[in-house]
Design a protein around this motif. Structure first.
Motif, PDB file in Angstrom:
ATOM      1  N   ARG A  95     -32.656  35.856   7.199  1.00  0.00           N
ATOM      2  CA  ARG A  95     -31.835  36.747   8.033  1.00  0.00           C
ATOM      3  C   ARG A  95     -30.893  35.943   8.927  1.00  0.00           C
ATOM      4  O   ARG A  95     -29.723  36.286   9.081  1.00  0.00           O
ATOM      5  N   ILE A  96     -31.410  34.878   9.515  1.00  0.00           N
ATOM      6  CA  ILE A  96     -30.570  34.038  10.378  1.00  0.00           C
ATOM      7  C   ILE A  96     -29.448  33.409   9.549  1.00  0.00           C
ATOM      8  O   ILE A  96     -28.278  33.452   9.929  1.00  0.00           O
ATOM      9  N   GLY A 141     -31.445  29.944  20.912  1.00  0.00           N
ATOM     10  CA  GLY A 141     -32.312  30.389  19.833  1.00  0.00           C
ATOM     11  C   GLY A 141     -32.798  31.816  19.986  1.00  0.00           C
ATOM     12  O   GLY A 141     -32.785  32.588  19.025  1.00  0.00           O
ATOM     13  N   GLN A 142     -33.234  32.180  21.177  1.00  0.00           N
ATOM     14  CA  GLN A 142     -33.756  33.536  21.388  1.00  0.00           C
ATOM     15  C   GLN A 142     -32.683  34.595  21.147  1.00  0.00           C
ATOM     16  O   GLN A 142     -32.939  35.617  20.520  1.00  0.00           O
ATOM     17  N   GLN A 147     -30.286  38.752  17.396  1.00  0.00           N
ATOM     18  CA  GLN A 147     -29.184  39.217  16.541  1.00  0.00           C
ATOM     19  C   GLN A 147     -29.604  39.275  15.074  1.00  0.00           C
ATOM     20  O   GLN A 147     -29.168  40.152  14.332  1.00  0.00           O
ATOM     21  N   ALA A 148     -30.450  38.347  14.672  1.00  0.00           N
ATOM     22  CA  ALA A 148     -30.914  38.308  13.282  1.00  0.00           C
ATOM     23  C   ALA A 148     -31.871  39.447  12.962  1.00  0.00           C
ATOM     24  O   ALA A 148     -32.126  39.726  11.791  1.00  0.00           O
ATOM     25  N   GLN A 149     -32.395  40.131  13.977  1.00  0.00           N
ATOM     26  CA  GLN A 149     -33.342  41.227  13.774  1.00  0.00           C
ATOM     27  C   GLN A 149     -32.667  42.599  13.771  1.00  0.00           C
ATOM     28  O   GLN A 149     -33.347  43.608  13.627  1.00  0.00           O
ATOM     29  N   THR A 150     -31.353  42.625  13.913  1.00  0.00           N
ATOM     30  CA  THR A 150     -30.654  43.913  13.929  1.00  0.00           C
ATOM     31  C   THR A 150     -30.642  44.529  12.534  1.00  0.00           C
ATOM     32  O   THR A 150     -30.827  43.831  11.529  1.00  0.00           O
ATOM     33  N   SER A 151     -30.389  45.815  12.471  1.00  0.00           N
ATOM     34  CA  SER A 151     -30.338  46.478  11.162  1.00  0.00           C
ATOM     35  C   SER A 151     -29.213  45.910  10.302  1.00  0.00           C
ATOM     36  O   SER A 151     -29.349  45.816   9.076  1.00  0.00           O
TER      37      SER A 151
END
Length: 173
Positions: A95-96, A141-142, A147-151
């Protein structure tokens, strides 16, 4: 105009590791740019009816792969260790890498994740480990993990995996 080479990979893939470590240099020599294309090989394996890597399902094949992989890493002077868990979950890292594919730091992050898995035997599914690698690149990083966890980011990995399937990709790289 620069031609782009698509590099389709999964962070859990043994053979993706040595390829990822040298693809930029080889591409530059050929006058190509690398487009990093992470996807989820496990999805493709599931479509074949496999619930794990074929290297786990077929022990003789797995033993051969590990020995061949060692020889490959040795020939390329790459450090390596057989991970204590194989394959590791690569979803968050994918995802990242998908979300930030056009960032100047993405190649460094991708190579750091491969080293985490295949040199340092770290769990690349652990958000703290991924965040630490992002931080080491001078990034937040956080914030990037959020952002990588968004839909939208989740959809990018799904779409990229669907593209891999459509292209007939059955392994990585």
């Amino acid at each position: 105009m620069t031609t782009t080479l698509e590099f389709w990979f999964d962070f859990a893939s043994t053979y993706s590791y040595p390829a990822a470590m040298r693809i930029e240099t080889l591409a530059q020599t050929a006058g190509l740019q690398v487009a990093w294309k992470p996807f989820l090989l496990g999805v493709i394996f599931k479509q074949q009816g496999w619930d794990s890597s074929p290297f786990n399902l077929y022990p003789a094949m797995g033993r051969y792969m590990w020995r061949d992989w060692e020889r490959t890493c040795q020939a390329l002077n790459l450090p390596y260790i057989q991970p204590s868990q194989f394959p590791r979950q690569s979803l968050l890292a994918a995802r990242i890498a998908s979300r930030f594919a056009d960032e100047v730091w993405i190649a460094d992050f991708i190579k750091a994740v491969f080293r985490a898995n295949f040199v340092h035997d770290q769990d690349i599914a652990d958000p703290l480990i991924l965040s630490a690698y992002l931080d080491s690149l001078g990034l937040d990083g956080q914030a990037l993990l959020q952002q990588a966890q968004t839909s939208t980011s989740k959809a990018l990995v799904r779409q990229q995996t669907e593209q891999a399937v459509a292209k007939g990709i059955i392994g990585a790289p």
